[in-house]
Design a protein around this motif. Structure first.
Motif, PDB file in Angstrom:
ATOM      1  N   ASP A   7       0.798  -1.219   0.000  1.00  0.00           N
ATOM      2  CA  ASP A   7       0.000   0.000   0.000  1.00  0.00           C
ATOM      3  C   ASP A   7       0.836   1.276   0.000  1.00  0.00           C
ATOM      4  OD1 ASP A   7      -2.310  -1.538   0.073  1.00  0.00           O
ATOM      5  OD2 ASP A   7      -2.314  -1.619   2.253  1.00  0.00           O
ATOM      6  N   TRP A   8       2.160   1.140   0.200  1.00  0.00           N
ATOM      7  CA  TRP A   8       3.017   2.326   0.285  1.00  0.00           C
ATOM      8  C   TRP A   8       4.242   2.154  -0.600  1.00  0.00           C
ATOM      9  CZ3 TRP A   8       2.050   6.860   2.929  1.00  0.00           C
ATOM     10  CH2 TRP A   8       0.885   6.852   3.708  1.00  0.00           C
ATOM     11  N   GLU A   9       4.821   3.285  -0.996  1.00  0.00           N
ATOM     12  CA  GLU A   9       5.999   3.271  -1.853  1.00  0.00           C
ATOM     13  C   GLU A   9       7.025   4.281  -1.350  1.00  0.00           C
ATOM     14  OE1 GLU A   9       4.012   2.346  -6.209  1.00  0.00           O
ATOM     15  OE2 GLU A   9       4.250   4.420  -5.556  1.00  0.00           O
ATOM     16  N   VAL A  10       8.280   3.956  -1.618  1.00  0.00           N
ATOM     17  CA  VAL A  10       9.363   4.921  -1.436  1.00  0.00           C
ATOM     18  C   VAL A  10       9.788   5.360  -2.831  1.00  0.00           C
ATOM     19  CG1 VAL A  10      11.689   5.329  -0.571  1.00  0.00           C
ATOM     20  CG2 VAL A  10      10.126   3.837   0.699  1.00  0.00           C
TER      21      VAL A  10
ATOM     22  N   GLY B 146      14.800  -8.390  -2.706  1.00  0.00           N
ATOM     23  CA  GLY B 146      13.465  -8.971  -2.663  1.00  0.00           C
ATOM     24  C   GLY B 146      12.337  -7.967  -2.676  1.00  0.00           C
ATOM     25  N   LEU B 147      12.633  -6.709  -2.974  1.00  0.00           N
ATOM     26  CA  LEU B 147      11.601  -5.676  -3.000  1.00  0.00           C
ATOM     27  C   LEU B 147      10.930  -5.612  -4.368  1.00  0.00           C
ATOM     28  CD1 LEU B 147      13.529  -2.833  -1.139  1.00  0.00           C
ATOM     29  CD2 LEU B 147      11.670  -4.225  -0.215  1.00  0.00           C
ATOM     30  N   THR B 148       9.671  -5.175  -4.375  1.00  0.00           N
ATOM     31  CA  THR B 148       8.966  -4.908  -5.622  1.00  0.00           C
ATOM     32  C   THR B 148       9.353  -3.512  -6.081  1.00  0.00           C
ATOM     33  OG1 THR B 148       7.107  -6.290  -4.954  1.00  0.00           O
ATOM     34  CG2 THR B 148       6.711  -4.720  -6.734  1.00  0.00           C
ATOM     35  N   VAL B 149       9.941  -3.418  -7.273  1.00  0.00           N
ATOM     36  CA  VAL B 149      10.528  -2.154  -7.721  1.00  0.00           C
ATOM     37  C   VAL B 149      10.034  -1.810  -9.118  1.00  0.00           C
ATOM     38  CG1 VAL B 149      12.675  -0.884  -8.120  1.00  0.00           C
ATOM     39  CG2 VAL B 149      12.589  -2.664  -6.369  1.00  0.00           C
ATOM     40  N   GLU B 150       9.766  -0.531  -9.322  1.00  0.00           N
ATOM     41  CA  GLU B 150       9.483   0.001 -10.647  1.00  0.00           C
ATOM     42  C   GLU B 150      10.457   1.139 -10.914  1.00  0.00           C
ATOM     43  OE1 GLU B 150       5.369   0.788 -11.861  1.00  0.00           O
ATOM     44  OE2 GLU B 150       4.805   0.034  -9.880  1.00  0.00           O
ATOM     45  N   ARG B 151      10.779   1.327 -12.196  1.00  0.00           N
ATOM     46  CA  ARG B 151      11.661   2.442 -12.555  1.00  0.00           C
ATOM     47  C   ARG B 151      11.075   3.179 -13.740  1.00  0.00           C
ATOM     48  NH1 ARG B 151      15.136   3.138 -16.368  1.00  0.00           N
ATOM     49  NH2 ARG B 151      15.153   0.917 -16.903  1.00  0.00           N
ATOM     50  N   ARG B 152      11.057   4.498 -13.639  1.00  0.00           N
ATOM     51  CA  ARG B 152      10.648   5.371 -14.732  1.00  0.00           C
ATOM     52  C   ARG B 152      11.790   6.337 -14.995  1.00  0.00           C
ATOM     53  NH1 ARG B 152       7.890   1.857 -14.853  1.00  0.00           N
ATOM     54  NH2 ARG B 152       5.617   1.659 -14.770  1.00  0.00           N
ATOM     55  N   PHE B 153      12.630   5.973 -15.977  1.00  0.00           N
ATOM     56  CA  PHE B 153      13.844   6.706 -16.309  1.00  0.00           C
ATOM     57  C   PHE B 153      14.709   6.844 -15.060  1.00  0.00           C
ATOM     58  CE2 PHE B 153      16.421  10.457 -17.535  1.00  0.00           C
ATOM     59  CZ  PHE B 153      17.051   9.874 -18.618  1.00  0.00           C
ATOM     60  N   SER B 154      14.848   8.041 -14.480  1.00  0.00           N
ATOM     61  CA  SER B 154      15.729   8.201 -13.320  1.00  0.00           C
ATOM     62  C   SER B 154      14.978   8.133 -11.996  1.00  0.00           C
ATOM     63  CB  SER B 154      16.483   9.534 -13.413  1.00  0.00           C
ATOM     64  OG  SER B 154      15.573  10.620 -13.414  1.00  0.00           O
ATOM     65  N   TYR B 155      13.689   7.764 -12.038  1.00  0.00           N
ATOM     66  CA  TYR B 155      12.902   7.614 -10.817  1.00  0.00           C
ATOM     67  C   TYR B 155      12.765   6.129 -10.480  1.00  0.00           C
ATOM     68  CZ  TYR B 155      11.463  12.512 -11.159  1.00  0.00           C
ATOM     69  OH  TYR B 155      11.454  13.885 -11.211  1.00  0.00           O
ATOM     70  N   VAL B 156      12.934   5.793  -9.207  1.00  0.00           N
ATOM     71  CA  VAL B 156      12.784   4.419  -8.732  1.00  0.00           C
ATOM     72  C   VAL B 156      11.737   4.404  -7.629  1.00  0.00           C
ATOM     73  CG1 VAL B 156      13.915   2.469  -7.597  1.00  0.00           C
ATOM     74  CG2 VAL B 156      15.154   3.796  -9.321  1.00  0.00           C
TER      75      VAL B 156
END
Length: 208
Positions: free
Chosen positions: A117-120, A141-151
């Motif tokens: 429910d939360w993101e860093v 083991g974290l769920t991660v997304e990246r948008r260019f230089s944003y993680v």
């Protein structure tokens, strides 16, 4: 991966439900129904609830029509719905809910399945730094997304997000923009909380 469809039947009367369930499970139907369902439809029963599994939408619609006919013939009342399996969300969804068509939509379904429910949110100085951090967090083991230089790294709770943010602050270059925010795929009203301005408890203040 092959499509998976399911017709769900929720009978109001468990006593009659068992009778109809036996008819479906044994395929003891009239000739027309047997021909239309055939052995491509898997039928299961759990008390007054029945499920008919198919591999195509046409077969699911056909199975739904057969069930509706049987319900009418036996003068039963029931709720019938056709659903489709969403592999990213790992859930059966009503057919009115479209399958995800983009990477962003698939990522949103995976988030709903993970219950994060939360993101860093971290803004890196460049693409290379973002790719490196993305790889490191995935290895943890974290769920991660990246948008260019944003993680963006997902966590289950607000407290967990702040703990992760504290840990990242100690390993990232000083001054790296870093924040904590609710998972936007779960929260109807977009609200962003900067890490430097918030502490655990903001969820209660926002009414989450």
């Amino acid at each position: 991966m092959a499509d998976e469809w399911r017709v769900e039947v929720d009978l109001d009367d468990p006593e009659h439900g068992y009778g109809l369930g036996e008819r479906l499970r044994s395929l003891n139907l009239d000739d027309e129904a047997r021909e239309r369902l055939g052995n491509r439809v898997l039928v299961t029963r759990d008390g007054p609830r029945m499920f008919l599994y198919t591999s195509t939408q046409d077969e699911a619609l056909e199975a739904e029509r057969v069930v509706q006919e049987l319900i009418e013939e036996d003068r039963l009342s029931a709720e019938v719905a056709t659903t489709r399996w969403h592999p990213d969300e790992e859930a059966w969804e009503d057919v009115s809910h479209p399958m995800p068509g983009t990477d962003e939509q698939r990522a949103a379904e995976r988030k709903r399945a993970s219950g994060e429910d939360w993101e860093v949110r971290i803004e890196l100085v460049g693409l290379l730094e973002a790719v490196e951090l993305e790889s490191e967090l995935r290895e943890e083991g974290l769920t991660v997304e990246r948008r260019f230089s944003y993680v963006l790294a997902g966590t289950a709770t607000e407290e967990g997000a702040h703990e992760l943010a504290e840990r990242l602050r100690g390993r990232l270059p000083e001054g790296t923009p870093l924040g904590v925010e609710p998972n936007m795929s779960e929260v109807p009203d977009p609200r962003f909380v900067m890490f430097d301005r918030a502490r655990p408890g903001i969820a209660r203040d926002l009414g989450l």
